[in-house]
Design a protein around this motif. Structure first.
Motif, PDB file in Angstrom:
ATOM      1  N   GLY A   3     -21.789 -48.726 -15.609  1.00  0.00           N
ATOM      2  CA  GLY A   3     -21.137 -48.952 -14.334  1.00  0.00           C
ATOM      3  C   GLY A   3     -19.742 -48.358 -14.286  1.00  0.00           C
ATOM      4  O   GLY A   3     -19.213 -47.830 -15.274  1.00  0.00           O
ATOM      5  N   VAL A   4     -19.145 -48.437 -13.094  1.00  0.00           N
ATOM      6  CA  VAL A   4     -17.756 -48.017 -12.899  1.00  0.00           C
ATOM      7  C   VAL A   4     -16.998 -49.215 -12.346  1.00  0.00           C
ATOM      8  O   VAL A   4     -17.523 -50.000 -11.559  1.00  0.00           O
ATOM      9  N   LEU A   5     -15.755 -49.349 -12.781  1.00  0.00           N
ATOM     10  CA  LEU A   5     -14.948 -50.503 -12.409  1.00  0.00           C
ATOM     11  C   LEU A   5     -13.751 -50.048 -11.583  1.00  0.00           C
ATOM     12  O   LEU A   5     -13.024 -49.129 -11.975  1.00  0.00           O
ATOM     13  N   GLY A   6     -13.555 -50.710 -10.467  1.00  0.00           N
ATOM     14  CA  GLY A   6     -12.376 -50.470  -9.650  1.00  0.00           C
ATOM     15  C   GLY A   6     -11.535 -51.727  -9.576  1.00  0.00           C
ATOM     16  O   GLY A   6     -12.069 -52.834  -9.493  1.00  0.00           O
ATOM     17  N   VAL A   7     -10.213 -51.567  -9.587  1.00  0.00           N
ATOM     18  CA  VAL A   7      -9.299 -52.709  -9.561  1.00  0.00           C
ATOM     19  C   VAL A   7      -8.213 -52.455  -8.525  1.00  0.00           C
ATOM     20  O   VAL A   7      -7.620 -51.379  -8.481  1.00  0.00           O
ATOM     21  N   ASP A   8      -7.980 -53.452  -7.710  1.00  0.00           N
ATOM     22  CA  ASP A   8      -6.869 -53.454  -6.760  1.00  0.00           C
ATOM     23  C   ASP A   8      -5.921 -54.563  -7.203  1.00  0.00           C
ATOM     24  O   ASP A   8      -6.203 -55.742  -7.008  1.00  0.00           O
ATOM     25  N   ALA A   9      -4.813 -54.171  -7.824  1.00  0.00           N
ATOM     26  CA  ALA A   9      -3.890 -55.147  -8.419  1.00  0.00           C
ATOM     27  C   ALA A   9      -2.613 -55.188  -7.604  1.00  0.00           C
ATOM     28  O   ALA A   9      -1.812 -54.249  -7.629  1.00  0.00           O
ATOM     29  N   PHE A  19     -19.445 -51.612  -9.973  1.00  0.00           N
ATOM     30  CA  PHE A  19     -20.493 -50.959  -9.208  1.00  0.00           C
ATOM     31  C   PHE A  19     -21.351 -50.104 -10.131  1.00  0.00           C
ATOM     32  O   PHE A  19     -20.887 -49.627 -11.171  1.00  0.00           O
ATOM     33  N   THR A  20     -22.583 -49.872  -9.713  1.00  0.00           N
ATOM     34  CA  THR A  20     -23.366 -48.807 -10.310  1.00  0.00           C
ATOM     35  C   THR A  20     -22.902 -47.498  -9.689  1.00  0.00           C
ATOM     36  O   THR A  20     -22.293 -47.492  -8.605  1.00  0.00           O
ATOM     37  N   PRO A  21     -23.178 -46.366 -10.317  1.00  0.00           N
ATOM     38  CA  PRO A  21     -22.694 -45.094  -9.763  1.00  0.00           C
ATOM     39  C   PRO A  21     -23.246 -44.759  -8.383  1.00  0.00           C
ATOM     40  O   PRO A  21     -22.656 -43.940  -7.668  1.00  0.00           O
ATOM     41  N   ASP A  22     -24.366 -45.391  -8.000  1.00  0.00           N
ATOM     42  CA  ASP A  22     -24.900 -45.093  -6.667  1.00  0.00           C
ATOM     43  C   ASP A  22     -24.278 -45.971  -5.588  1.00  0.00           C
ATOM     44  O   ASP A  22     -24.630 -45.888  -4.415  1.00  0.00           O
ATOM     45  N   GLY A  23     -23.327 -46.837  -5.964  1.00  0.00           N
ATOM     46  CA  GLY A  23     -22.624 -47.647  -4.988  1.00  0.00           C
ATOM     47  C   GLY A  23     -23.178 -49.037  -4.790  1.00  0.00           C
ATOM     48  O   GLY A  23     -22.836 -49.709  -3.823  1.00  0.00           O
ATOM     49  N   THR A  24     -23.994 -49.506  -5.718  1.00  0.00           N
ATOM     50  CA  THR A  24     -24.509 -50.870  -5.650  1.00  0.00           C
ATOM     51  C   THR A  24     -23.521 -51.822  -6.326  1.00  0.00           C
ATOM     52  O   THR A  24     -23.157 -51.622  -7.491  1.00  0.00           O
ATOM     53  N   LEU A  25     -23.090 -52.832  -5.591  1.00  0.00           N
ATOM     54  CA  LEU A  25     -22.161 -53.806  -6.154  1.00  0.00           C
ATOM     55  C   LEU A  25     -22.883 -54.676  -7.177  1.00  0.00           C
ATOM     56  O   LEU A  25     -23.944 -55.234  -6.900  1.00  0.00           O
ATOM     57  N   VAL A  26     -22.281 -54.810  -8.350  1.00  0.00           N
ATOM     58  CA  VAL A  26     -22.839 -55.655  -9.411  1.00  0.00           C
ATOM     59  C   VAL A  26     -22.140 -57.016  -9.432  1.00  0.00           C
ATOM     60  O   VAL A  26     -22.784 -58.068  -9.422  1.00  0.00           O
ATOM     61  N   ARG A  27     -20.825 -57.003  -9.469  1.00  0.00           N
ATOM     62  CA  ARG A  27     -20.092 -58.263  -9.621  1.00  0.00           C
ATOM     63  C   ARG A  27     -18.623 -58.045  -9.239  1.00  0.00           C
ATOM     64  O   ARG A  27     -18.102 -56.941  -9.379  1.00  0.00           O
ATOM     65  N   ARG A  28     -17.997 -59.111  -8.774  1.00  0.00           N
ATOM     66  CA  ARG A  28     -16.580 -59.067  -8.442  1.00  0.00           C
ATOM     67  C   ARG A  28     -15.809 -60.085  -9.279  1.00  0.00           C
ATOM     68  O   ARG A  28     -16.363 -61.099  -9.700  1.00  0.00           O
ATOM     69  N   GLY A  29     -14.530 -59.818  -9.458  1.00  0.00           N
ATOM     70  CA  GLY A  29     -13.625 -60.761 -10.096  1.00  0.00           C
ATOM     71  C   GLY A  29     -12.345 -60.857  -9.297  1.00  0.00           C
ATOM     72  O   GLY A  29     -11.913 -59.882  -8.673  1.00  0.00           O
ATOM     73  N   HIS A  30     -11.748 -62.024  -9.308  1.00  0.00           N
ATOM     74  CA  HIS A  30     -10.530 -62.255  -8.524  1.00  0.00           C
ATOM     75  C   HIS A  30      -9.580 -63.128  -9.328  1.00  0.00           C
ATOM     76  O   HIS A  30     -10.007 -64.047 -10.035  1.00  0.00           O
ATOM     77  N   ALA A  31      -8.295 -62.802  -9.240  1.00  0.00           N
ATOM     78  CA  ALA A  31      -7.269 -63.614  -9.903  1.00  0.00           C
ATOM     79  C   ALA A  31      -5.968 -63.442  -9.133  1.00  0.00           C
ATOM     80  O   ALA A  31      -5.903 -62.719  -8.134  1.00  0.00           O
TER      81      ALA A  31
END
Length: 312
Positions: A3-9, A19-31
């Protein structure tokens, strides 16, 4: 591939999206926030780690992009503390400015303008997903015109002047905006000197807490309050001017930040000034899309962009 991970900090919250490379969301995290300049390195690292761990679970990633504002050395130190225990050494971890992820959340174009109005306000010219020029972003004391803080301060100033000129300090007069501001800042208060109480309530808080009043301006403007309508019009004019300082005609304009992604009169007024402006979607998803781009051909990258950036 993994997968690929994006972060908005940001300064108040951190969001990570796997996300998977085709744009399918796998999981989110929030803090909570992860800006080391505002929060200190230890607290920022703990918060960012929590968001990333929640998004990753037991998954492996091939690339990470993190959108983060602040001094480059602090940002680099933060990522060097957080990511080595969590991602494979071979997976690149790239830091981009939060203006870049905000821009990419609204368009697949590599170049254009992003206008952000959240607690603060800034516009940036983006070329090949790199910021090359900015306007405003000077902070609440010197600028941030049209921001949530600016709107909230305008609302508080208008309200206290209304109360000061009202007969006998009548806190129920002066229109919808004044009523909403008094109700928010003086809950349960039914008597006494409304002017003194309102001033004390404002000065007892952090200055940036005035940003909490911005939604009240929108609410009152929707209700036809002339003072609120005037504040919205002035905010939109100032935001449009900020964008014009860096915008290159013919390139896209993305509206980002809580004030401009919310469906309301400020966004509508800004769009009236900036024809064709589009609203940003998910910046964490946009960061994941930026992480995936090196593994995609240009047509795949453009086609998959909406899957990564659709609003949360």
């Amino acid at each position: 591939m993994n997968g690929v991970l994006g972060v908005d900090a940001g300064g108040t919250s951190s969001r990570a999206a796997l996300f998977t490379p085709d744009g399918t969301l796998v999981r989110r995290g929030h803090a909570a926030g992860a800006n080391p300049g505002a929060l200190g390195m230890d607290r920022a690292a703990a918060n960012l780690t929590a968001a990333v761990r929640a998004a990753l679970g037991s998954a492996q990633v091939s690339a990470v992009v993190i959108g983060l504002a602040g001094h480059p050395d602090r940002c680099r130190s933060l990522t060097e503390r957080v990511f080595p225990p969590l991602v494979p050494e071979a997976a690149p971890v790239r830091i981009v400015g939060d203006v870049v992820t905000a821009f990419a959340a609204g368009t697949s174009s590599p170049s254009g303008t992003v206008l952000i109005s959240g607690t603060g306000a800034i516009a940036a010219k983006i070329i090949d997903h790199r910021p090359v020029a900015t306007a405003d972003g000077f902070g609440w004391q010197l600028g941030d015109e049209g921001s949530a803080f600016w709107l909230g301060r305008a609302a508080a100033r208008a309200t206290i002047r209304t109360l000061a000129t009202a007969r006998g300090g009548d806190r129920s007069g002066g229109g919808l905006l004044a009523v909403l501001v008094v109700r928010h800042l003086l809950p349960g208060s039914a008597g006494g000197d409304a002017v003194a109480e309102l001033a004390a309530a404002v000065h007892a808080r952090s200055p940036l807490a005035l940003a909490e009043l911005a939604p009240l301006v929108s609410e009152a403007a929707r209700g036809g309050d002339p003072v609120a309508v005037s504040i919205v019009a002035e905010a939109a004019s100032r935001l449009a001017k900020t964008a014009s300082e860096v915008h290159e005609p013919g390139l896209p304009i993305v509206l980002a930040g809580g004030v401009l992604t919310a469906d309301g009169p400020v966004r509508e007024a800004v769009q009236g000034h900036l024809e064709g402006a589009v609203t940003a979607g998910d910046p964490a998803g946009a960061a994941a899309w930026l992480a995936a781009r090196p593994f995609l051909d240009p047509r795949e990258s453009e086609a998959r962009h909406p899957r990564f950036t659709r609003p949360r």
